[in-house]
Motif scaffolding. Structure first.
Motif, PDB file in Angstrom:
ATOM      1  N   VAL A  76       0.729  -1.150   0.146  1.00  0.00           N
ATOM      2  CA  VAL A  76      -0.051   0.140  -0.033  1.00  0.00           C
ATOM      3  C   VAL A  76       1.177   1.387  -0.050  1.00  0.00           C
ATOM      4  CG1 VAL A  76      -0.185   0.090   2.349  1.00  0.00           C
ATOM      5  CG2 VAL A  76      -1.961   1.027   1.291  1.00  0.00           C
ATOM      6  N   ARG A  77       0.329   2.257  -0.626  1.00  0.00           N
ATOM      7  CA  ARG A  77       1.056   3.572  -0.604  1.00  0.00           C
ATOM      8  C   ARG A  77       1.129   4.000   0.742  1.00  0.00           C
ATOM      9  NH1 ARG A  77       1.746   6.455  -5.524  1.00  0.00           N
ATOM     10  NH2 ARG A  77       1.106   5.534  -7.182  1.00  0.00           N
ATOM     11  N   SER A  78       2.406   4.606   1.151  1.00  0.00           N
ATOM     12  CA  SER A  78       2.507   5.016   2.639  1.00  0.00           C
ATOM     13  C   SER A  78       1.752   6.179   2.819  1.00  0.00           C
ATOM     14  CB  SER A  78       4.117   5.505   2.717  1.00  0.00           C
ATOM     15  OG  SER A  78       4.450   6.629   1.795  1.00  0.00           O
ATOM     16  N   LYS A  79       1.414   7.029   1.749  1.00  0.00           N
ATOM     17  CA  LYS A  79       0.379   8.168   2.137  1.00  0.00           C
ATOM     18  C   LYS A  79      -0.892   7.739   1.926  1.00  0.00           C
ATOM     19  CE  LYS A  79       3.760  11.580   0.405  1.00  0.00           C
ATOM     20  NZ  LYS A  79       4.175  12.414  -0.493  1.00  0.00           N
ATOM     21  N   ASN A  80      -1.253   6.474   1.860  1.00  0.00           N
ATOM     22  CA  ASN A  80      -2.874   6.042   1.572  1.00  0.00           C
ATOM     23  C   ASN A  80      -3.374   5.638   3.164  1.00  0.00           C
ATOM     24  OD1 ASN A  80      -5.312   5.243   1.057  1.00  0.00           O
ATOM     25  ND2 ASN A  80      -4.699   4.118  -0.734  1.00  0.00           N
ATOM     26  N   ILE A  81      -3.529   6.589   3.847  1.00  0.00           N
ATOM     27  CA  ILE A  81      -3.883   6.419   5.422  1.00  0.00           C
ATOM     28  C   ILE A  81      -5.191   5.508   5.377  1.00  0.00           C
ATOM     29  CG2 ILE A  81      -4.351   7.277   7.494  1.00  0.00           C
ATOM     30  CD1 ILE A  81      -1.155   7.604   6.358  1.00  0.00           C
ATOM     31  N   ALA A  82      -6.194   5.938   4.478  1.00  0.00           N
ATOM     32  CA  ALA A  82      -7.448   5.143   4.603  1.00  0.00           C
ATOM     33  C   ALA A  82      -7.520   3.916   4.241  1.00  0.00           C
ATOM     34  CB  ALA A  82      -8.538   5.794   3.660  1.00  0.00           C
ATOM     35  N   ALA A  83      -6.692   3.446   3.290  1.00  0.00           N
ATOM     36  CA  ALA A  83      -6.404   1.940   2.988  1.00  0.00           C
ATOM     37  C   ALA A  83      -5.489   1.225   3.939  1.00  0.00           C
ATOM     38  CB  ALA A  83      -5.534   1.820   1.503  1.00  0.00           C
ATOM     39  N   GLN A  84      -4.622   1.995   4.544  1.00  0.00           N
ATOM     40  CA  GLN A  84      -3.851   1.450   5.530  1.00  0.00           C
ATOM     41  C   GLN A  84      -4.999   0.972   6.715  1.00  0.00           C
ATOM     42  OE1 GLN A  84      -0.315   3.471   6.787  1.00  0.00           O
ATOM     43  NE2 GLN A  84      -0.369   4.368   4.643  1.00  0.00           N
ATOM     44  N   MET A  85      -5.615   2.015   7.158  1.00  0.00           N
ATOM     45  CA  MET A  85      -6.448   1.823   8.244  1.00  0.00           C
ATOM     46  C   MET A  85      -7.706   0.657   8.066  1.00  0.00           C
ATOM     47  SD  MET A  85      -5.549   3.646  10.588  1.00  0.00           S
ATOM     48  CE  MET A  85      -6.832   3.373  11.619  1.00  0.00           C
ATOM     49  N   LEU A  86      -7.738   0.620   6.689  1.00  0.00           N
ATOM     50  CA  LEU A  86      -8.893  -0.627   6.258  1.00  0.00           C
ATOM     51  C   LEU A  86      -8.239  -1.880   6.524  1.00  0.00           C
ATOM     52  CD1 LEU A  86     -11.288  -1.994   4.887  1.00  0.00           C
ATOM     53  CD2 LEU A  86     -10.102  -1.426   2.945  1.00  0.00           C
ATOM     54  N   TYR A  87      -6.903  -1.880   6.275  1.00  0.00           N
ATOM     55  CA  TYR A  87      -5.904  -3.271   6.338  1.00  0.00           C
ATOM     56  C   TYR A  87      -5.788  -3.646   7.769  1.00  0.00           C
ATOM     57  CZ  TYR A  87      -5.381  -2.333   1.419  1.00  0.00           C
ATOM     58  OH  TYR A  87      -5.561  -2.135  -0.050  1.00  0.00           O
ATOM     59  N   MET A  88      -5.290  -2.466   8.451  1.00  0.00           N
ATOM     60  CA  MET A  88      -5.173  -2.839   9.940  1.00  0.00           C
ATOM     61  C   MET A  88      -6.514  -3.198  10.693  1.00  0.00           C
ATOM     62  SD  MET A  88      -2.264   0.163  11.168  1.00  0.00           S
ATOM     63  CE  MET A  88      -3.094   1.555  10.321  1.00  0.00           C
ATOM     64  N   ASN A  89      -7.534  -2.745  10.486  1.00  0.00           N
ATOM     65  CA  ASN A  89      -8.609  -3.197  11.046  1.00  0.00           C
ATOM     66  C   ASN A  89      -9.268  -4.390  10.802  1.00  0.00           C
ATOM     67  OD1 ASN A  89      -8.931  -0.508  12.457  1.00  0.00           O
ATOM     68  ND2 ASN A  89     -10.264   0.052  10.741  1.00  0.00           N
TER      69      ASN A  89
ATOM     70  N   VAL B 185       5.169  13.783  -7.795  1.00  0.00           N
ATOM     71  CA  VAL B 185       6.525  14.300  -7.659  1.00  0.00           C
ATOM     72  C   VAL B 185       7.661  13.113  -7.139  1.00  0.00           C
ATOM     73  CG1 VAL B 185       8.314  16.097  -6.743  1.00  0.00           C
ATOM     74  CG2 VAL B 185       5.975  16.870  -7.535  1.00  0.00           C
ATOM     75  N   GLY B 186       8.406  12.740  -8.050  1.00  0.00           N
ATOM     76  CA  GLY B 186       9.187  11.469  -7.454  1.00  0.00           C
ATOM     77  C   GLY B 186       8.402  10.428  -7.264  1.00  0.00           C
ATOM     78  N   TYR B 187       8.797   9.566  -6.158  1.00  0.00           N
ATOM     79  CA  TYR B 187       8.366   8.292  -5.843  1.00  0.00           C
ATOM     80  C   TYR B 187       7.853   8.317  -4.417  1.00  0.00           C
ATOM     81  CZ  TYR B 187      10.055   6.987 -10.253  1.00  0.00           C
ATOM     82  OH  TYR B 187      10.472   6.931 -11.862  1.00  0.00           O
ATOM     83  N   GLU B 188       6.964   7.536  -4.260  1.00  0.00           N
ATOM     84  CA  GLU B 188       6.523   7.179  -2.712  1.00  0.00           C
ATOM     85  C   GLU B 188       6.869   5.631  -2.340  1.00  0.00           C
ATOM     86  OE1 GLU B 188       2.084   7.276  -0.993  1.00  0.00           O
ATOM     87  OE2 GLU B 188       2.202   7.926  -2.888  1.00  0.00           O
ATOM     88  N   ASP B 189       6.882   5.517  -0.979  1.00  0.00           N
ATOM     89  CA  ASP B 189       7.247   4.184  -0.418  1.00  0.00           C
ATOM     90  C   ASP B 189       6.075   3.241  -0.391  1.00  0.00           C
ATOM     91  OD1 ASP B 189       9.524   5.311   0.365  1.00  0.00           O
ATOM     92  OD2 ASP B 189       9.312   5.480   2.394  1.00  0.00           O
ATOM     93  N   ALA B 190       6.400   2.087  -0.528  1.00  0.00           N
ATOM     94  CA  ALA B 190       5.252   1.077  -0.341  1.00  0.00           C
ATOM     95  C   ALA B 190       5.374   0.559   0.962  1.00  0.00           C
ATOM     96  CB  ALA B 190       5.443  -0.178  -1.474  1.00  0.00           C
ATOM     97  N   LEU B 191       4.425   0.320   1.624  1.00  0.00           N
ATOM     98  CA  LEU B 191       4.525  -0.466   3.038  1.00  0.00           C
ATOM     99  C   LEU B 191       3.868  -1.664   2.647  1.00  0.00           C
ATOM    100  CD1 LEU B 191       2.538   2.080   5.452  1.00  0.00           C
ATOM    101  CD2 LEU B 191       4.956   1.914   4.844  1.00  0.00           C
ATOM    102  N   LEU B 192       4.791  -2.708   3.105  1.00  0.00           N
ATOM    103  CA  LEU B 192       4.579  -4.260   2.883  1.00  0.00           C
ATOM    104  C   LEU B 192       3.508  -4.731   4.196  1.00  0.00           C
ATOM    105  CD1 LEU B 192       8.018  -5.496   1.779  1.00  0.00           C
ATOM    106  CD2 LEU B 192       5.936  -4.712   0.366  1.00  0.00           C
ATOM    107  N   MET B 193       2.400  -5.267   3.829  1.00  0.00           N
ATOM    108  CA  MET B 193       1.492  -5.705   4.833  1.00  0.00           C
ATOM    109  C   MET B 193       1.150  -7.157   4.822  1.00  0.00           C
ATOM    110  SD  MET B 193      -0.937  -2.506   5.542  1.00  0.00           S
ATOM    111  CE  MET B 193      -1.262  -2.549   7.290  1.00  0.00           C
ATOM    112  N   SER B 194       0.972  -7.874   5.980  1.00  0.00           N
ATOM    113  CA  SER B 194       0.600  -9.308   5.922  1.00  0.00           C
ATOM    114  C   SER B 194      -0.517  -9.709   7.024  1.00  0.00           C
ATOM    115  CB  SER B 194       1.812 -10.463   6.168  1.00  0.00           C
ATOM    116  OG  SER B 194       2.727 -10.088   4.823  1.00  0.00           O
ATOM    117  N   LEU B 195      -1.137 -10.517   6.635  1.00  0.00           N
ATOM    118  CA  LEU B 195      -2.338 -11.228   7.549  1.00  0.00           C
ATOM    119  C   LEU B 195      -2.070 -12.641   7.678  1.00  0.00           C
ATOM    120  CD1 LEU B 195      -4.729 -10.933   9.087  1.00  0.00           C
ATOM    121  CD2 LEU B 195      -6.145 -11.436   6.894  1.00  0.00           C
ATOM    122  N   THR B 196      -1.686 -13.145   8.902  1.00  0.00           N
ATOM    123  CA  THR B 196      -1.518 -14.581   9.089  1.00  0.00           C
ATOM    124  C   THR B 196      -3.115 -15.290   9.288  1.00  0.00           C
ATOM    125  OG1 THR B 196       0.431 -14.305  10.110  1.00  0.00           O
ATOM    126  CG2 THR B 196      -0.550 -16.338  10.590  1.00  0.00           C
ATOM    127  N   LEU B 197      -3.341 -16.086   8.635  1.00  0.00           N
ATOM    128  CA  LEU B 197      -4.832 -16.844   8.635  1.00  0.00           C
ATOM    129  C   LEU B 197      -4.747 -17.956   9.709  1.00  0.00           C
ATOM    130  CD1 LEU B 197      -5.856 -16.563   4.875  1.00  0.00           C
ATOM    131  CD2 LEU B 197      -6.444 -15.036   6.620  1.00  0.00           C
TER     132      LEU B 197
END
Length: 151
Positions: free
Chosen positions: A109-122, A139-151
């Motif tokens: 997920v994009r590091s600036k996409n807080i709404a998506a990050q909250m969806l995933y964390m929730n 402008v330039g590039y944005e970091d990707a945050l890697l997230m995982s969910l153990t099932l």
């Protein structure tokens, strides 16, 4: 799957792809190319669409490799965001992964996409890494945050 808003989630194929690709184009400032989008239909990919009153409003693409499912793309048309449709799609993705006996789900997920990050964390995803300068930005590039969910 359905709810009181006449929402359903079902597989889509290349025959259904045009209106779904239109959602990709409307929702993403840096969308996939049509060639990439079409190459992710079939085979190890699981492509599902959310329809409301029989109109596609969102979709996701999941990639199944052995016992792991990666969320390659999840998208809701901008006119329909904020209605819980992202949650419906993510819930369907997680249930699909469980039905395929997956042990873990991954996403970026994009590091600036807080709404998506909250969806995933929730939904139980945790950050497990970061890819510096992964996504193109205005402008330039944005970091990707890697997230995982153990099932």
């Amino acid at each position: 799957m359905s709810n009181s808003n006449a929402a359903t989630i079902s597989e889509y194929t290349k025959a259904d792809a045009k209106p779904i690709f239109d959602i990709e184009m409307a929702a993403n400032p840096f969308p996939w190319t049509e060639k990439t989008f079409l190459s992710c239909i079939g085979g190890r990919y699981h492509c599902r669409q959310l329809r409301v009153n029989d109109k596609p409003v969102g979709f996701y693409v999941g990639e199944l490799v052995v016992d792991e499912m990666t969320l390659m793309e999840i998208c809701v048309h901008p006119e329909h965001q904020g209605n819980g449709y992202g949650q419906l799609l993510l819930g369907d993705f997680i249930q699909l992964a469980k039905s395929k006996q997956c042990n873990v789900c991954h996403l970026e997920v994009r590091s600036k996409n807080i709404a998506a990050q909250m969806l995933y964390m929730n939904n139980g995803f945790i950050q497990v890494g970061k890819r510096t300068g992964y996504y193109p930005a205005k402008v330039g590039y944005e970091d990707a945050l890697l997230m995982s969910l153990t099932l």
